[in-house]
Write a protein that holds these residues in place. Structure first.
Motif, PDB file in Angstrom:
ATOM      1  N   HIS B  89      12.604  -0.713  -7.809  1.00  0.00           N
ATOM      2  CA  HIS B  89      11.407  -0.509  -6.981  1.00  0.00           C
ATOM      3  C   HIS B  89      10.623   0.717  -7.461  1.00  0.00           C
ATOM      4  CE1 HIS B  89      12.973  -3.676  -4.620  1.00  0.00           C
ATOM      5  NE2 HIS B  89      13.604  -3.003  -3.690  1.00  0.00           N
ATOM      6  N   LYS B  93       7.032   1.040  -9.503  1.00  0.00           N
ATOM      7  CA  LYS B  93       5.943   1.867  -8.958  1.00  0.00           C
ATOM      8  C   LYS B  93       5.436   2.836 -10.024  1.00  0.00           C
ATOM      9  CE  LYS B  93       4.499   5.016  -5.411  1.00  0.00           C
ATOM     10  NZ  LYS B  93       4.609   5.485  -4.026  1.00  0.00           N
ATOM     11  N   GLN B 194       2.639  -3.863  -8.102  1.00  0.00           N
ATOM     12  CA  GLN B 194       2.314  -2.487  -7.704  1.00  0.00           C
ATOM     13  C   GLN B 194       1.047  -2.006  -8.414  1.00  0.00           C
ATOM     14  OE1 GLN B 194       4.692   0.112  -5.955  1.00  0.00           O
ATOM     15  NE2 GLN B 194       6.665  -0.873  -6.302  1.00  0.00           N
ATOM     16  N   ILE B 204       2.456   1.686  -2.359  1.00  0.00           N
ATOM     17  CA  ILE B 204       3.650   1.322  -1.576  1.00  0.00           C
ATOM     18  C   ILE B 204       4.569   2.541  -1.484  1.00  0.00           C
ATOM     19  CG2 ILE B 204       5.668  -0.210  -1.457  1.00  0.00           C
ATOM     20  CD1 ILE B 204       2.927  -1.582  -1.046  1.00  0.00           C
ATOM     21  N   MET B 207      10.211   0.227   0.462  1.00  0.00           N
ATOM     22  CA  MET B 207      10.586  -1.179   0.338  1.00  0.00           C
ATOM     23  C   MET B 207      11.764  -1.426   1.283  1.00  0.00           C
ATOM     24  SD  MET B 207       8.972  -2.741  -2.276  1.00  0.00           S
ATOM     25  CE  MET B 207       8.305  -2.525  -3.927  1.00  0.00           C
ATOM     26  N   SER B 239       7.128  -4.780   1.417  1.00  0.00           N
ATOM     27  CA  SER B 239       6.495  -3.579   0.856  1.00  0.00           C
ATOM     28  C   SER B 239       5.609  -2.939   1.913  1.00  0.00           C
ATOM     29  CB  SER B 239       5.651  -3.947  -0.364  1.00  0.00           C
ATOM     30  OG  SER B 239       6.448  -4.562  -1.344  1.00  0.00           O
TER      31      SER B 239
END
Lengths: 276, 276
Positions: B89, B93, B194, B204, B207, B239
């Motif tokens: 995640h 990002k 993203q 974001i 998560m 998200s």
């Protein structure tokens, strides 16, 4: 290799099962409703009784209908789902610093199950075992390393069915300086494992949850009272200290029809000056 | 309620299946080895052919042996496990801020599957649908709210079997200011969702992965080429932005025999002065 057939019409019992599944998903057959009888299936889909029976067996194996002993099968009523969130990891860590009265008041099980602690029957079993090849790899130790193994089970005294189960492994060397940690009579320990570890100078800085799923064995299905077609979720929680040392593994099974595991990942912000 | 019988001897086919399961677990019957034939089972456990067949059917339903068409069943050879970590995640990002060349070089699928991107066949499908009651709750919007729905599938061109599948929902209002995001011809988008969100000013910050499992439907089992007794893990990734607004849900299925989901939770340190 055989060539793959294209657009073969699937066997009739698969099509019947899929038709009924879609009726269930659309809510035309709500939870608790009887599905068509074998005779009705046979008539509606113009098929033999064997195909009708095959379709019903398939719906049962997929966990969509109850397997009534002699009773007409009905659409399964989904049990209430228990949510287990990874946010508990920090809560349990913070709890370890609270005074004993406060630590004792909040049991882990209280918030984990749809049943108050008082109504559950708990058992815990402690012993010492060798790590063995599989855990030796996880802990980075020799397979002959002695581990404190602790197993916990909660059952419903009315049904004798299992409500929760887990097994923890900690290298004995880490905990043996506090003999109180080796005695199951000290259960339930106020504040749980993170407080226990604090008494031997260990602070957990990272948890890794490893999740997969599989079908239960016959014995497991009986212990949990699992209907046919319901998998077990398997979660290994690995506790790691600030030096990257694996301190504990905790393995737990969760019936998939009554459990949701939630994992929360906070993300670091983008730097203010964007290069995009 | 019927009283629970105590220590009833289980039916013979359950005992046979458990005996053979333990041989498999102890490695006496390694992956690929033939299990005893029906005649051998019948002789060794002194049972009828129906019980022998029942035991074999059970082992198959538990995912322990292959269901060979007419061939003698063998202990299932476990497929290589793919690990999917929540640490992705943050990586995804951070990738969103990299130059396009760098973003384009690292595809999500490349690291997710045991197969290079070049060897996979991808399809994506975009449409606009109403949220409906279930997603409306997750997003905190009206059920009639329009959503951009994107479905991705990767298949193995040799076997035509599914390798991955997911469906994403984003409220149309969030993305429609950049029409490029509504066009499937822009797939694969360098840097993924993203980066796409960064083009409409969305970052974001959290998560949440919600995990459960269930048995596949007949159609799903065929699409994935799932052997009997193998569940699907279901993961919904939610998200969330810095204001706590739900931006996207991404639902994915993973065959449980070839997938491990790992979730990493860093813990905040205890304050220096301990009150314990």
């Amino acid at each position: 290799m055989e060539p793959r057939p294209t657009a073969v019409r699937p066997p009739i019992h698969l099509r019947i099962a899929d038709d009924i599944r879609m009726q269930i998903e659309r809510g035309e057959l709500p939870p608790g409703a009887a599905i068509p009888t074998l005779a009705e299936i046979s008539e509606r889909w113009s098929c033999g009784m064997n195909s009708a029976r095959g379709a019903v067996a398939l719906l049962r194996a997929q966990g969509l209908i109850t397997s009534g002993r002699g009773k007409a099968p009905v659409v399964r009523i989904p049990p209430r789902r228990v949510i287990r969130s990874s946010e508990r990891h920090q809560i349990e860590k913070d709890l370890a610093l609270k005074p004993e009265a406060e630590r004792g008041a909040i049991g882990e099980a209280e918030t984990n199950l749809n049943m108050s602690i008082g109504a559950q029957r708990f058992s815990s079993q402690y012993d010492q075992v060798e790590a063995g090849p599989e855990l030796a790899k996880v802990f980075g130790v020799e397979p002959t390393t002695l581990m404190l193994r602790r197993q916990w089970e909660a059952t419903d005294p009315n049904t004798e069915l299992r409500l929760s189960w887990s097994v923890s492994h900690i290298p004995l060397d880490i905990v043996k300086s506090n003999p109180a940690l080796l005695d199951p009579n000290n259960e339930p320990w106020p504040g749980g494992t993170q407080h226990q570890l604090s008494t031997v100078g260990v602070e957990i800085m990272k948890m890794v949850d490893e999740v997969t799923a599989r079908m239960p064995t016959t014995v497991e299905a009986q212990l949990w009272g699992l209907p046919e077609g319901v998998p077990l979720i398997f979660c290994r929680r690995i506790s790691i200290d600030g030096d990257g040392r694996v301190i504990e593994t905790s393995d737990a099974d969760y019936p998939a029809d009554r459990t949701e595991l939630h994992f929360v990942t906070p993300l670091r912000p983008w730097p203010k000056r964007r290069q995009a």
